[in-house]
Design a protein around this motif. Structure first.
Motif, short mmCIF file in Angstrom:
data_model
loop_
_atom_site.label_atom_id
_atom_site.label_comp_id
_atom_site.label_asym_id
_atom_site.label_seq_id
_atom_site.Cartn_x
_atom_site.Cartn_y
_atom_site.Cartn_z
N SER A 1 -23.90 -14.67 18.47
CA SER A 1 -24.53 -15.13 19.69
C SER A 1 -25.79 -15.92 19.36
O SER A 1 -26.45 -15.67 18.37
CB SER A 1 -24.88 -13.95 20.59
OG SER A 1 -25.78 -13.08 19.95
N ASP A 2 -26.08 -16.90 20.24
CA ASP A 2 -27.29 -17.69 20.11
C ASP A 2 -28.21 -17.34 21.27
O ASP A 2 -27.75 -17.02 22.36
CB ASP A 2 -26.98 -19.18 20.15
CG ASP A 2 -26.03 -19.62 19.04
OD1 ASP A 2 -25.78 -18.81 18.13
OD2 ASP A 2 -25.54 -20.75 19.09
N ALA A 3 -29.52 -17.41 21.02
CA ALA A 3 -30.47 -17.09 22.08
C ALA A 3 -31.76 -17.86 21.87
O ALA A 3 -32.19 -18.08 20.74
CB ALA A 3 -30.75 -15.59 22.10
N THR A 4 -32.36 -18.26 22.98
CA THR A 4 -33.67 -18.92 22.95
C THR A 4 -34.71 -17.94 23.47
O THR A 4 -34.46 -17.23 24.46
CB THR A 4 -33.67 -20.18 23.82
OG1 THR A 4 -32.62 -21.05 23.41
CG2 THR A 4 -35.00 -20.92 23.71
N GLY A 5 -35.86 -17.89 22.81
CA GLY A 5 -36.92 -16.99 23.24
C GLY A 5 -38.26 -17.69 23.25
O GLY A 5 -38.45 -18.74 22.63
N GLN B 1 -35.35 -20.22 18.46
CA GLN B 1 -33.91 -20.12 18.71
C GLN B 1 -33.31 -19.25 17.61
O GLN B 1 -33.68 -19.38 16.44
CB GLN B 1 -33.27 -21.50 18.69
CG GLN B 1 -31.77 -21.52 18.92
CD GLN B 1 -31.39 -21.34 20.38
OE1 GLN B 1 -32.23 -21.53 21.25
NE2 GLN B 1 -30.15 -20.97 20.64
N THR B 2 -32.39 -18.38 17.98
CA THR B 2 -31.71 -17.54 17.00
C THR B 2 -30.21 -17.83 17.02
O THR B 2 -29.64 -18.23 18.05
CB THR B 2 -31.93 -16.04 17.26
OG1 THR B 2 -31.31 -15.67 18.50
CG2 THR B 2 -33.41 -15.71 17.31
N TYR B 3 -29.58 -17.59 15.89
CA TYR B 3 -28.14 -17.81 15.72
C TYR B 3 -27.58 -16.64 14.92
O TYR B 3 -28.17 -16.23 13.92
CB TYR B 3 -27.86 -19.11 14.95
CG TYR B 3 -28.60 -20.32 15.51
CD1 TYR B 3 -27.95 -21.24 16.32
CD2 TYR B 3 -29.95 -20.52 15.21
CE1 TYR B 3 -28.63 -22.35 16.83
CE2 TYR B 3 -30.63 -21.63 15.71
CZ TYR B 3 -29.96 -22.53 16.53
OH TYR B 3 -30.64 -23.62 17.02
#
Length: 340
Positions: A2-6, A29-31
């Motif tokens: 999953s990808d997520a922006t924080g 951003q994480t991947y």
């Protein structure tokens, strides 16, 4: 996967330049997925003018950075328009007073982000290109016991005098625009953007790149089309105040200019204990192979592996050069798996 922006914020942050930042905002951003032991972490800092979506093309299954195995974090550099920048309003009055961000500010904020948000104490790899490589070196020098590996692509730990002339020419291009009032811009610096982009383009690729007309492989009809769509339009996406802020960070880049090393450059480089892979481009005009080789010799056990390419500085971000991308991928995968 999953990808997520924080967006992580902290208040009342003292900057290295002496200013107090009322609020520091770090967008990231994480991947991929963080492993239960939190040891599958790759940190991938941004480069000049880039935001995370500009550089994450190499994050993909089977790519240079593979999110099916690694948890990859791209922290946006301070000044890039997403994290705290003149354009975000996080620096009320500070930019006009001549304050600036340094890589000490970037890296110490990133370290707090990893600890406070993710509980990460150990980083498997810091991978960086250009100004991202500058941050990778700072990570190695400031948090040596926390970083296992570094891959520094087309960047140096300290800005050279020759590189400084290039940066000053970019700054002069923007501030020579009639909209510059001495402290900020009163409008859109049309002439400034135009000149800025042409200076940048002349340094970013090699003479051989232009002789071969490789920009036509990217779909540009002419040199002028390449300079307009490939360069000027790209930088017009960024607030000129942010472009200035990132130039100031680059100008102040020195891995030893901080309270820990107090200007002792060789001691700072010698303190990098991470397994370090130094990868310049053989035709880079910003970060020459000679400058990168000299720095590599100061890092215990570092491996120097240049990218043989006519793409100049952009060989380190080879969106349009499959051969350079394959070379980088093989080198990084070998380094990550401990076979280097």
């Amino acid at each position: 996967m999953s990808d997520a922006t924080g967006c992580w914020t902290i208040s009342d942050v003292p900057l290295q330049c002496g200013a107090m930042l009322p609020q520091l905002r770090l967008v990231y951003q994480t991947y991929g997925e963080l492993a239960s032991d939190r040891r599958n972490v790759i940190l991938y800092p941004t480069s000049y003018g880039a935001q995370h979506r500009d550089i994450d093309w190499l994050v993909k299954p089977g790519g240079i950075l593979d999110p099916t195995r690694w948890f990859i974090i791209i922290p946006n550099m301070l000044g890039n328009g997403l994290s705290s920048s003149p354009s975000t309003g996080d620096l009320p009055g500070l930019a006009e007073q001549g304050y600036y961000f340094t890589h000490w500010d970037n890296v110490t904020a990133q370290e707090r982000l990893l600890r406070d948000v993710f509980g990460i104490e150990q980083v498997a790899l810091v991978y960086g290109w250009s100004m991202g490589a500058q941050q990778a070196y700072h990570w190695g020098a400031l948090y040596g016991d926390r970083v296992e590996r570094i891959v520094a692509v087309c960047g140096t730990a300290r800005t050279t005098e020759h590189n400084r002339i290039f940066l000053e020419s970019l700054r002069s291009a923007l501030t020579a625009d009639p909209t510059w009032n001495g402290t900020t811009f009163d409008g859109i610096p049309e002439r400034g953007y135009h000149t800025f982009a042409r200076i940048y383009a002349s340094w970013a690729a090699s003479q051989a790149f232009y002789r071969a007309g490789l920009y036509r492989q990217q779909g540009y009809e002419s040199l002028e089309d390449y300079l307009w769509r490939g360069w000027e339009q790209n930088y017009r996406r960024r607030d000129p105040r942010d472009l200035m802020a990132m130039l100031d960070t680059w100008l102040h880049c020195d891995v030893s200019d901080n309270p820990l090393y107090q200007g002792d450059y060789e001691r700072a480089m010698g303190a990098i204990s991470a397994k370090t892979l130094v990868m310049p481009s053989t035709t880079d005009l910003y970060f020459t192979p000679e400058d990168c080789a000299a720095e590599s010799a100061l890092i215990p056990g570092a491996v120097y592996r240049p990218i043989s390419s006519i793409w100049g500085h952009r060989a380190g971000n080879p969106v349009y050069s499959p051969d350079d991308a394959a070379f980088l991928r093989d080198a990084v995968q070998t380094w990550l798996h401990g076979e280097g």
